[in-house]
Design a protein around this motif. Sequence first.
Motif, short mmCIF file in Angstrom:
data_model
loop_
_atom_site.label_atom_id
_atom_site.label_comp_id
_atom_site.label_asym_id
_atom_site.label_seq_id
_atom_site.Cartn_x
_atom_site.Cartn_y
_atom_site.Cartn_z
N ASN A 86 0.81 -1.22 0.00
CA ASN A 86 0.00 0.00 0.00
C ASN A 86 0.85 1.27 0.00
O ASN A 86 0.73 2.12 0.87
N GLU A 87 1.69 1.39 -1.01
CA GLU A 87 2.59 2.54 -1.16
C GLU A 87 2.24 3.38 -2.39
O GLU A 87 3.12 3.98 -3.00
N GLU A 88 0.95 3.46 -2.75
CA GLU A 88 0.59 4.18 -3.98
C GLU A 88 1.03 5.64 -3.97
O GLU A 88 1.32 6.19 -5.01
N LYS A 89 1.15 6.25 -2.81
CA LYS A 89 1.56 7.66 -2.78
C LYS A 89 3.06 7.82 -3.05
O LYS A 89 3.51 8.89 -3.43
N ASN A 90 3.85 6.77 -2.87
CA ASN A 90 5.30 6.84 -3.04
C ASN A 90 5.84 6.09 -4.25
O ASN A 90 6.95 6.36 -4.69
N ILE A 91 5.09 5.13 -4.76
CA ILE A 91 5.68 4.15 -5.68
C ILE A 91 6.16 4.75 -6.99
O ILE A 91 7.25 4.42 -7.45
N ALA A 92 5.39 5.62 -7.62
CA ALA A 92 5.83 6.19 -8.90
C ALA A 92 7.12 6.96 -8.73
O ALA A 92 8.05 6.82 -9.54
N ALA A 93 7.22 7.75 -7.68
CA ALA A 93 8.42 8.57 -7.46
C ALA A 93 9.64 7.71 -7.16
O ALA A 93 10.73 7.98 -7.67
N VAL A 94 9.49 6.65 -6.37
CA VAL A 94 10.66 5.83 -6.05
C VAL A 94 11.10 5.04 -7.28
O VAL A 94 12.31 4.89 -7.51
N VAL A 95 10.17 4.57 -8.09
CA VAL A 95 10.55 3.84 -9.31
C VAL A 95 11.28 4.78 -10.26
O VAL A 95 12.34 4.42 -10.80
N GLN A 96 10.76 5.95 -10.48
CA GLN A 96 11.41 6.91 -11.38
C GLN A 96 12.80 7.30 -10.86
O GLN A 96 13.75 7.40 -11.63
N ASN A 97 12.91 7.50 -9.55
CA ASN A 97 14.19 7.84 -8.95
C ASN A 97 15.18 6.69 -9.09
O ASN A 97 16.35 6.88 -9.43
N ALA A 98 14.72 5.47 -8.87
CA ALA A 98 15.58 4.29 -8.95
C ALA A 98 16.13 4.10 -10.36
O ALA A 98 17.26 3.63 -10.53
N LYS A 99 15.37 4.48 -11.34
CA LYS A 99 15.80 4.32 -12.74
C LYS A 99 17.05 5.15 -13.06
O LYS A 99 17.71 4.89 -14.06
N LYS A 100 17.40 6.10 -12.20
CA LYS A 100 18.61 6.89 -12.42
C LYS A 100 19.85 6.01 -12.40
O LYS A 100 20.85 6.33 -13.04
N GLU A 133 12.12 6.61 0.16
CA GLU A 133 13.48 7.13 0.01
C GLU A 133 13.74 7.57 -1.42
O GLU A 133 13.25 6.96 -2.37
N ARG A 134 14.58 8.60 -1.56
CA ARG A 134 14.98 9.10 -2.88
C ARG A 134 16.49 9.33 -2.86
O ARG A 134 17.05 9.80 -1.87
N MET A 135 17.13 9.02 -3.99
CA MET A 135 18.58 9.24 -4.13
C MET A 135 18.80 10.61 -4.77
O MET A 135 18.14 10.95 -5.75
N ASN A 136 19.77 11.35 -4.23
CA ASN A 136 20.14 12.60 -4.89
C ASN A 136 21.24 12.31 -5.91
O ASN A 136 21.74 11.18 -6.02
#
Length: 137
Positions: free
Chosen positions: A12-26, A85-88
């Motif tokens: 149940n992470e719908e509020k975070n999942i798109a952002a973490v996937v996009q960030n991970a793709k870096k 979490e997000r990576m800079n």
Amino acid sequence: MSDVTVVVLTKNEEKNIAAVVQNAKKVAAEVLIVDSGSTDKTVQLAEENGARVVYRAWDNDFSAQRNFALKHVKTEWVLYLDADERMNDELCCAIEKAMATKAQKQYSIMRKIHAFGFTYKHGIFKPDEVLRLFPVN
């Protein structure tokens, strides 16, 4: 592109999942979501953003979830992230550099807590190191 799979454990992470996937793709060749039975749009959003999703029921064993993920990793390296979490850019560069060395060792990441418009530097939310990147052998 790196030879790393970013693994994210979810429920149940719908509020975070798109952002973490996009960030991970870096840094990731693949983003792998291990979902524990989300009842929201977590799985759908993860797949729409290019992640591969596998399911494992939650049995109160965090290590078992991570070990299950390792069975699905096809790259030389794995990086664990939490959904919030997000990576800079600095961390992304450090990850690329660490993998380029081909050293067979684990790497820790300095985790910094940002919440409520504030960066915590002291107390229980002070920056801490967590082991998150390692070669899969």
